[in-house]
Write a protein that holds these residues in place. Sequence first.
Motif, PDB file in Angstrom:
ATOM      1  N   ARG A 218      40.044  28.341  53.438  1.00 10.55           N
ATOM      2  CA  ARG A 218      39.230  29.537  53.224  1.00 10.55           C
ATOM      3  C   ARG A 218      39.751  30.718  54.041  1.00 10.55           C
ATOM      4  O   ARG A 218      39.733  31.862  53.577  1.00 10.55           O
ATOM      5  CB  ARG A 218      37.776  29.217  53.595  1.00 10.55           C
ATOM      6  CG  ARG A 218      36.839  30.402  53.581  1.00 10.55           C
ATOM      7  CD  ARG A 218      35.409  29.963  53.847  1.00 10.55           C
ATOM      8  NE  ARG A 218      34.527  31.114  54.044  1.00 10.55           N
ATOM      9  CZ  ARG A 218      33.208  31.046  54.089  1.00 10.55           C
ATOM     10  NH1 ARG A 218      32.610  29.866  53.962  1.00 10.55           N
ATOM     11  NH2 ARG A 218      32.492  32.135  54.262  1.00 10.55           N
ATOM     12  N   LEU A 231      33.324  35.431  48.117  1.00 11.89           N
ATOM     13  CA  LEU A 231      32.961  34.052  48.439  1.00 11.89           C
ATOM     14  C   LEU A 231      31.493  33.843  48.100  1.00 11.89           C
ATOM     15  O   LEU A 231      30.622  34.551  48.605  1.00 11.89           O
ATOM     16  CB  LEU A 231      33.223  33.753  49.914  1.00 11.89           C
ATOM     17  CG  LEU A 231      34.697  33.803  50.340  1.00 11.89           C
ATOM     18  CD1 LEU A 231      34.833  33.672  51.846  1.00 11.89           C
ATOM     19  CD2 LEU A 231      35.504  32.702  49.636  1.00 11.89           C
ATOM     20  N   PHE A 348      36.363  25.711  48.159  1.00 13.10           N
ATOM     21  CA  PHE A 348      36.546  25.294  49.543  1.00 13.10           C
ATOM     22  C   PHE A 348      35.362  24.447  49.995  1.00 13.10           C
ATOM     23  O   PHE A 348      34.226  24.634  49.533  1.00 13.10           O
ATOM     24  CB  PHE A 348      36.679  26.517  50.455  1.00 13.10           C
ATOM     25  CG  PHE A 348      37.745  27.475  50.029  1.00 13.10           C
ATOM     26  CD1 PHE A 348      39.082  27.197  50.259  1.00 13.10           C
ATOM     27  CD2 PHE A 348      37.414  28.651  49.362  1.00 13.10           C
ATOM     28  CE1 PHE A 348      40.071  28.074  49.858  1.00 13.10           C
ATOM     29  CE2 PHE A 348      38.387  29.541  48.957  1.00 13.10           C
ATOM     30  CZ  PHE A 348      39.723  29.248  49.204  1.00 13.10           C
TER      31      PHE A 348
END
Length: 373
Positions: A218, A231, A348
């Motif tokens: 990430r 995100l 992630f």
Amino acid sequence: MRFGDVTAVDRLDAVIESGELVALLGPSGCGKTTTLFLLAGLYRPTAGVIRFDGAVVNDVPPERREIGMVFQNYALYPHMTAFDNIAFPLKVQKIPKNRRREMVLEMARLVRIESLLERKPAQLSGGQQQRVAIARALVKRPKLLLLDEPLSNLDARLRLEMREEIRRIVSNVGITTVFVTHDQEEAMSLADRILLMREGRKVQCDAPDMLYLRPAHRFVAEFLGNPPINLLSARVGAGGRCLLLNGGTPLTDLPEDIEPLPPETPVVVGIRPEDFRLEAAGVALGDPSACRGKIAGRVAVRETTGRETLLRVETCAGAVRVLAPTGKAPHPGTAVVLTVEPSALHLFHPETGESLRKIPQGLPKAASGVQLA
């Protein structure tokens, strides 16, 4: 590498192949310059080994490592002309005067400063001083060139020009080069490979496009990219093949290179602003027909940056950044629909930050070059 209780470089394992141009990239304090100084011999590692062409150089002093180094402030002698600055390493090596002159003129032609050799540093621009510093580093024919943030003192346009020049010079000479930078654009445009560091450790080392398209962590996805990546918190839907955003909004299917995950598994979804497909006021700005889910939102902010316009769109999953072509981008207050292809998703682990996608392996270790371990 430790300084008292502080670990500046922590178990860095990397190989730089002969002739490669590698960028050490990362935020301030991540260990980039310390790594460069270890290669230069200015610091001696507290553990591990450094090899040049297979030979351990931990105890080899800087003057015997056959390196050239360009510092951030260029470190030119102010009382010497450009010619004398470039010739100084050759004078120390006791190269005959006629041969020194030939080598200086050859290097001056390479960096395109033939007409400036009689000027002193105060009479040169920042870009010209940098060329003199590079020529001085290269004139002694080093096996390794080290650049410590060489463009940080230049204005934006000159940085662009010097990026092109450094790439040309290094390519012509064919020398192994390592340069330190905190500028992602500089690293992406110059380097064959980027070694991205955080808190003294290697996070990922790969070609620039691989770091951008297949980040292993990430942190890599967040550090590379302008505008930054979006995100979003999500979970795996029924059947283990689709993603649901917070609130239950279907996003799209999982990418094909991810094994099915158990339903309700939490994930962090990364989406680059340019990877969103957008519809506004019934006018399609992309073809979303291949996408499964649609995210409804409303444009809150519109920033024109040139050929592209950056939008901030408020959605049920939170605010996201979206890039649209200038002239076709909707105005604030416009209701829009966003879609995204599964192949554009970066997934992630919500705790470790590790990528859930398969990351191709980088270049194999070489028999010649520079190795830190």
